[in-house]
Design a protein around this motif. Structure first.
Motif, PDB file in Angstrom:
ATOM      1  N   ARG A  65       0.828  -1.209   0.000  1.00 44.76           N
ATOM      2  CA  ARG A  65       0.000   0.000   0.000  1.00 44.76           C
ATOM      3  C   ARG A  65       0.862   1.258   0.000  1.00 44.76           C
ATOM      4  N   VAL A  66       2.190   1.077   0.061  1.00 46.15           N
ATOM      5  CA  VAL A  66       3.161   2.161   0.193  1.00 46.15           C
ATOM      6  C   VAL A  66       4.160   2.052  -0.958  1.00 46.15           C
ATOM      7  N   PRO A  67       4.580   3.151  -1.577  1.00 46.13           N
ATOM      8  CA  PRO A  67       5.632   3.049  -2.600  1.00 46.13           C
ATOM      9  C   PRO A  67       6.867   2.346  -2.039  1.00 46.13           C
ATOM     10  N   THR A  68       7.178   1.174  -2.589  1.00 46.31           N
ATOM     11  CA  THR A  68       8.214   0.304  -2.022  1.00 46.31           C
ATOM     12  C   THR A  68       9.283   0.006  -3.062  1.00 46.31           C
ATOM     13  N   LEU A  69      10.535   0.252  -2.690  1.00 43.82           N
ATOM     14  CA  LEU A  69      11.680   0.024  -3.558  1.00 43.82           C
ATOM     15  C   LEU A  69      12.508  -1.127  -3.005  1.00 43.82           C
ATOM     16  N   VAL A  70      12.783  -2.126  -3.829  1.00 47.48           N
ATOM     17  CA  VAL A  70      13.619  -3.258  -3.445  1.00 47.48           C
ATOM     18  C   VAL A  70      14.958  -3.136  -4.157  1.00 47.48           C
ATOM     19  N   LEU A  71      16.049  -3.197  -3.393  1.00 49.53           N
ATOM     20  CA  LEU A  71      17.403  -3.082  -3.935  1.00 49.53           C
ATOM     21  C   LEU A  71      18.161  -4.363  -3.606  1.00 49.53           C
ATOM     22  N   ILE A  72      18.703  -5.027  -4.631  1.00 50.80           N
ATOM     23  CA  ILE A  72      19.369  -6.308  -4.403  1.00 50.80           C
ATOM     24  C   ILE A  72      20.435  -6.532  -5.472  1.00 50.80           C
ATOM     25  N   GLY A  73      21.489  -7.254  -5.120  1.00 47.91           N
ATOM     26  CA  GLY A  73      22.526  -7.586  -6.071  1.00 47.91           C
ATOM     27  C   GLY A  73      22.156  -8.808  -6.898  1.00 47.91           C
ATOM     28  N   ALA A  74      22.552  -8.811  -8.158  1.00 45.04           N
ATOM     29  CA  ALA A  74      22.224  -9.937  -9.041  1.00 45.04           C
ATOM     30  C   ALA A  74      22.878 -11.229  -8.584  1.00 45.04           C
ATOM     31  N   ASN A  75      24.019 -11.127  -7.884  1.00 40.05           N
ATOM     32  CA  ASN A  75      24.738 -12.318  -7.433  1.00 40.05           C
ATOM     33  C   ASN A  75      24.463 -12.659  -5.976  1.00 40.05           C
ATOM     34  N   ASP A  76      23.443 -12.057  -5.392  1.00 42.35           N
ATOM     35  CA  ASP A  76      23.133 -12.304  -3.985  1.00 42.35           C
ATOM     36  C   ASP A  76      22.753 -13.769  -3.784  1.00 42.35           C
ATOM     37  N   ASP A  77      23.611 -14.506  -3.068  1.00 44.24           N
ATOM     38  CA  ASP A  77      23.329 -15.919  -2.804  1.00 44.24           C
ATOM     39  C   ASP A  77      22.978 -16.160  -1.338  1.00 44.24           C
ATOM     40  N   VAL A  78      22.602 -15.082  -0.642  1.00 39.14           N
ATOM     41  CA  VAL A  78      22.012 -15.190   0.695  1.00 39.14           C
ATOM     42  C   VAL A  78      20.503 -15.032   0.568  1.00 39.14           C
ATOM     43  N   SER A  79      20.096 -13.939  -0.048  1.00 42.74           N
ATOM     44  CA  SER A  79      18.697 -13.758  -0.427  1.00 42.74           C
ATOM     45  C   SER A  79      18.526 -14.312  -1.837  1.00 42.74           C
ATOM     46  N   SER A  80      17.369 -14.047  -2.456  1.00 49.22           N
ATOM     47  CA  SER A  80      17.101 -14.611  -3.782  1.00 49.22           C
ATOM     48  C   SER A  80      16.613 -13.532  -4.740  1.00 49.22           C
ATOM     49  N   PRO A  81      17.503 -13.019  -5.608  1.00 46.89           N
ATOM     50  CA  PRO A  81      17.056 -12.017  -6.586  1.00 46.89           C
ATOM     51  C   PRO A  81      15.883 -12.485  -7.453  1.00 46.89           C
ATOM     52  N   PRO A  82      15.857 -13.757  -7.947  1.00 50.63           N
ATOM     53  CA  PRO A  82      14.703 -14.174  -8.748  1.00 50.63           C
ATOM     54  C   PRO A  82      13.388 -14.114  -7.970  1.00 50.63           C
ATOM     55  N   ALA A  83      13.428 -14.474  -6.685  1.00 51.18           N
ATOM     56  CA  ALA A  83      12.208 -14.417  -5.877  1.00 51.18           C
ATOM     57  C   ALA A  83      11.745 -12.975  -5.696  1.00 51.18           C
ATOM     58  N   CYS A  84      12.691 -12.058  -5.503  1.00 54.20           N
ATOM     59  CA  CYS A  84      12.316 -10.646  -5.353  1.00 54.20           C
ATOM     60  C   CYS A  84      11.733 -10.102  -6.645  1.00 54.20           C
ATOM     61  N   ARG A  85      12.330 -10.494  -7.775  1.00 55.02           N
ATOM     62  CA  ARG A  85      11.786 -10.076  -9.065  1.00 55.02           C
ATOM     63  C   ARG A  85      10.370 -10.617  -9.244  1.00 55.02           C
ATOM     64  N   GLN A  86      10.171 -11.889  -8.910  1.00 57.66           N
ATOM     65  CA  GLN A  86       8.848 -12.503  -9.023  1.00 57.66           C
ATOM     66  C   GLN A  86       7.852 -11.781  -8.116  1.00 57.66           C
ATOM     67  N   MET A  87       8.271 -11.462  -6.908  1.00 61.99           N
ATOM     68  CA  MET A  87       7.394 -10.790  -5.947  1.00 61.99           C
ATOM     69  C   MET A  87       6.946  -9.427  -6.471  1.00 61.99           C
ATOM     70  N   VAL A  88       7.893  -8.630  -6.973  1.00 60.95           N
ATOM     71  CA  VAL A  88       7.564  -7.288  -7.464  1.00 60.95           C
ATOM     72  C   VAL A  88       6.753  -7.358  -8.751  1.00 60.95           C
ATOM     73  N   ASP A  89       7.145  -8.247  -9.664  1.00 59.34           N
ATOM     74  CA  ASP A  89       6.385  -8.387 -10.915  1.00 59.34           C
ATOM     75  C   ASP A  89       4.947  -8.808 -10.627  1.00 59.34           C
ATOM     76  N   GLY A  90       4.776  -9.715  -9.669  1.00 58.41           N
ATOM     77  CA  GLY A  90       3.434 -10.148  -9.306  1.00 58.41           C
ATOM     78  C   GLY A  90       2.621  -9.033  -8.679  1.00 58.41           C
ATOM     79  N   ALA A  91       3.288  -8.188  -7.912  1.00 61.06           N
ATOM     80  CA  ALA A  91       2.578  -7.084  -7.250  1.00 61.06           C
ATOM     81  C   ALA A  91       2.048  -6.070  -8.238  1.00 61.06           C
ATOM     82  N   HIS A  92       2.653  -5.971  -9.412  1.00 58.97           N
ATOM     83  CA  HIS A  92       2.217  -4.968 -10.383  1.00 58.97           C
ATOM     84  C   HIS A  92       0.787  -5.209 -10.854  1.00 58.97           C
TER      85      HIS A  92
END
Length: 276
Positions: free
Chosen positions: A187-214
């Protein structure tokens, strides 16, 4: 002679700037339904009202035995302070007499539960402070704190009081895997910042999450920095694997390290997003 005087004046200015003491945060106590949430507050001089940022630490905790605020969070707090913001850093672990939670299997302070409660309590406390610009309170978080932020900005988590909602939110390398599977939106303008090589978190999951939210909201945006790893915005940290580290304040797997280009770009992104 005039050139010499100007050079001397400039040298004196630079010397004074270098000698300026680092800002000292103020310890504050925020009421919880059970207990007290301890926090550190960086506030500009004057009466305000100031735009204010609630800054949420990662699984390593806010401070250490020698410093109430770790250098990585102090660096960002001072940067935000120079831009005219007050910065409130709640200590979700220390307030509950807990140390780092990165490698703890039985986690008692969860991002989606206790830490969301801490965010709500921090906002409620800020709404009562005369120096706060109540319509310009934003969120920024790192790793576990960023994951908590994602839960806090969902439509279901909106506060029921009459006060203004958060102005904006910025999540550095959150764990998006659960949120992506739950149909996350904000409900709030939300910016996600992540490195493409992040192997602690998951860049593909974050991309999926944001794309789905659109499909449900146009308020989310993601920036993926090529070649960057977890903690890319943390200063002076050589890239290294953490799997063999005995440090309880770092994740169990993956790599951490500064990426100078991504760090500089993220600083610009943060400034622009908060200025919306």
């Amino acid at each position: 002679m005039r050139a010499l005087t100007s050079a001397l004046f400039l040298a004196l200015l630079m010397s004074a700037a270098q000698a300026a003491p680092a800002p000292v945060p103020q310890a504050v106590e925020i009421p919880l339904s059970s207990g007290v949430l301890h926090a550190q507050l960086f506030k500009p001089e004057g009466e305000g009202p100031f735009p204010t940022v609630i800054a949420l630490h990662g699984c390593g905790g806010l401070g250490s035995h020698s410093d109430s605020v770790q250098p990585r969070y102090r660096d960002w707090a001072e940067r935000l302070l120079k831009a005219g913001n007050a910065v409130l850093l709640p200590d979700s672990y220390g307030s509950r007499e807990l140390g780092p939670q990165c490698r703890v299997k039985d986690i008692h302070v969860k991002a989606r539960r206790e830490r969301v409660t801490d965010i709500a309590a921090s906002r409620a406390w800020l709404m009562k402070q005369s120096w706060v610009a109540r319509d310009r309170v934003s969120l920024i978080g790192w790793a576990n704190g960023a994951s908590a932020l994602l839960w806090a900005v969902r439509p279901q988590a909106a506060a029921r009081d009459a006060g203004p909602d958060f102005r904006a939110a910025i999540a550095f390398y959150p764990d998006c895997r659960i949120s992506a599977g739950l149909g996350w939106s904000t409900r709030v303008p939300t910016l996600v910042l992540i490195g493409a090589n992040d192997d602690v978190s998951s860049p593909p999951a974050c991309r999926q999450m944001v794309d789905g939210a659109h499909g449900r909201s146009a308020l989310a945006r993601i920036v993926v920095y090529p070649g960057a790893y977890h903690d890319f915005d943390r200063a002076n940290t050589p890239l290294h694997a953490v799997s063999a580290s005995p440090d309880a304040a770092v994740p169990e797997h993956g790599h951490l390290g500064t990426d100078s280009a991504a760090r500089a770009e993220s600083q610009k992104e943060v400034a622009e997003w908060l200025a919306r």
